[in-house]
Design an enzyme around this catalytic site. Structure first.
Site, PDB file in Angstrom:
ATOM      1  N   ASP A 127      12.924 -41.143  -1.186  1.00 22.53           N
ATOM      2  CA  ASP A 127      14.264 -41.415  -0.648  1.00 22.53           C
ATOM      3  C   ASP A 127      15.307 -41.333  -1.764  1.00 22.53           C
ATOM      4  O   ASP A 127      16.436 -40.870  -1.548  1.00 22.53           O
ATOM      5  CB  ASP A 127      14.306 -42.808   0.005  1.00 22.53           C
ATOM      6  N   GLY A 173       4.653 -35.302  -5.919  1.00 19.17           N
ATOM      7  CA  GLY A 173       4.239 -36.594  -6.483  1.00 19.17           C
ATOM      8  C   GLY A 173       4.519 -36.648  -7.968  1.00 19.17           C
ATOM      9  O   GLY A 173       5.606 -36.262  -8.417  1.00 19.17           O
TER      10      GLY A 173
HETATM   11  O1  LIG Z   1       7.672 -44.355   9.171  1.00 15.99           O
HETATM   12  P1  LIG Z   1       8.664 -43.560   8.369  1.00 15.99           P
HETATM   13  O2  LIG Z   1      10.009 -43.571   9.025  1.00 15.99           O
HETATM   14  O3  LIG Z   1       8.187 -42.185   8.055  1.00 15.99           O
HETATM   15  O4  LIG Z   1       8.775 -44.245   6.953  1.00 15.99           O
HETATM   16  C1  LIG Z   1       9.237 -45.554   6.836  1.00 15.99           C
HETATM   17  C2  LIG Z   1       9.084 -46.048   5.444  1.00 15.99           C
HETATM   18  O5  LIG Z   1       7.732 -46.234   5.092  1.00 15.99           O
HETATM   19  O6  LIG Z   1       9.605 -45.143   4.505  1.00 15.99           O
HETATM   20  C3  LIG Z   1      10.280 -45.835   3.464  1.00 15.99           C
HETATM   21  C4  LIG Z   1       9.810 -45.314   2.148  1.00 15.99           C
HETATM   22  O7  LIG Z   1      10.115 -43.953   2.056  1.00 15.99           O
HETATM   23  C5  LIG Z   1      10.064 -47.295   3.727  1.00 15.99           C
HETATM   24  O8  LIG Z   1      11.172 -48.038   3.330  1.00 15.99           O
HETATM   25  C6  LIG Z   1       9.958 -47.264   5.205  1.00 15.99           C
HETATM   26  O9  LIG Z   1       9.674 -48.383   5.840  1.00 15.99           O
END
Ligand SMILES: O=P(O)(O)OC[C@@]1(O)O[C@H](CO)[C@@H](O)[C@@H]1O
Length: 306
Positions: A249, A219
């Site tokens: 990401d 974090g």
């Molecule tokens: O449910 P998952 O696949 O773990 O996460 C999905 C998600 O929350 O992750 C991204 C942010 O990292 C968002 O854009 C997306 O919708």
């Protein structure tokens, strides 16, 4: 080309409210709609950095159409999503303007039929033949086997394509056993995987379980990297305020970019920290504030970890 896989793509909705309170009704002051799911965000950031990227996974229904329309026209990004009968999920990030906190609501995603999964596996193997690296990102939609990532990692490794895995829970545990090149868990995911709450011990334990390199995201405290070449801690110069959705990401995008351009680890980590912080300053995941990114590159601290 860098390949990103998002089996559970999403239409990301970001709502801004003045102050989020349970059991209360809220007026939304701003709505942002973007193509999402972790690998889609990674792909959009890589394209903005100037890489050729292909995104694959599943998309279906009106929400899937909106995801594909949102990706069309992104320079450098090729949409290789596999159509499915079910509708792509929505994920909602509620940004509380008063506290600065963000609350995330993620739908489970559509049921994937065995024939759709088989079609994806063929497409994935074809796409790997042109890939310099692949990232496997996010949760699995219903119907996709829990060991899916382990299989995708084995295929990539058999074709000599370096693979980064960014997921959690059982798909992460099984994926790690398939020996991915890089994993990027957060502190909770790492503790769940290894049973250790000490980040340094936990990254070493994750390596013993099969991951070649472990980049733990801590974090606001930055990143801890345990690699075959050494261990580093990378920290931002101070706390950045904004919407943290997608910050991880962007770190993945920077790590992939550094991998394919053969940057030394300290530089990869510097870019990962600067790009994640610049994403917190942008309104939605998959985007970043370029001035913040470039400004922070000089100010990230990277030290060797004991
Ligand atoms: O449910 P998952 O696949 O773990 O996460 C999905 C998600 O929350 O992750 C991204 C942010 O990292 C968002 O854009 C997306 O919708």
């Amino acid at each position: 080309m860098i390949l990103t896989v998002t089996l559970n793509t999403a239409l990301d909705l970001t709502y801004r409210v003045r102050s989020l309170r349970p059991h209360a009704s809220h007026r939304v002051s701003e709505v942002i709609e973007r193509p999402g799911g972790k690998g889609v965000n990674v792909g959009r950031v890589l394209a903005a950095l100037g890489h050729e990227v292909t995104v694959t996974g599943f998309a279906g229904g009106g929400t899937g159409r909106a995801v594909r329309d949102g990706l069309a026209g992104t320079g450098g990004l090729t949409d290789a999503l596999v159509p499915v009968a079910g509708a792509t999920r929505r994920t909602i990030a509620v940004v509380d303007e008063h506290s600065g906190d963000t609350t995330q609501l993620n739908e489970p995603g559509p049921q994937i039929a065995p024939a759709e999964w088989a079609t994806f596996l063929d497409r994935y193997t074809e796409l790997l033949s042109g890939a310099s690296a692949v990232a496997l990102c996010g949760s699995l939609p219903p119907g996709v086997p829990v060991g899916a990532y382990a299989g995708l990692i084995r295929t990539a490794r058999s074709l000599g394509v370096p693979v980064l895995l960014d997921t959690s829970g059982e798909p992460l545990r099984r994926g790690v056993a398939a020996r991915p090149d890089i994993i990027k868990p957060n502190a909770d995911e790492l503790a769940e995987l290894t049973g250790s709450h000490d980040p340094l011990r936990a990254t070493e334990s994750a390596r013993r379980r099969g991951a070649h390199t472990v980049i733990a995201s801590l974090g606001p405290n930055g990143l801890l990297a345990t690699t075959p070449e050494g261990r580093w801690r990378a920290t931002p110069p101070g706390r950045v305020h904004g919407n943290p959705t997608g910050a991880g990401d962007s770190a993945v995008a920077a790590l992939l970019s550094g991998l394919v351009t053969h940057l030394p680890w300290p530089m990869r980590l510097t870019h990962a920290i600067a790009l994640s912080a610049a994403t917190v300053r942008a309104p939605a995941a998959g985007e970043f504030d370029r001035a913040t990114y470039e400004g922070l590159l000089e100010r990230v601290s990277v030290t060797t970890a004991p």
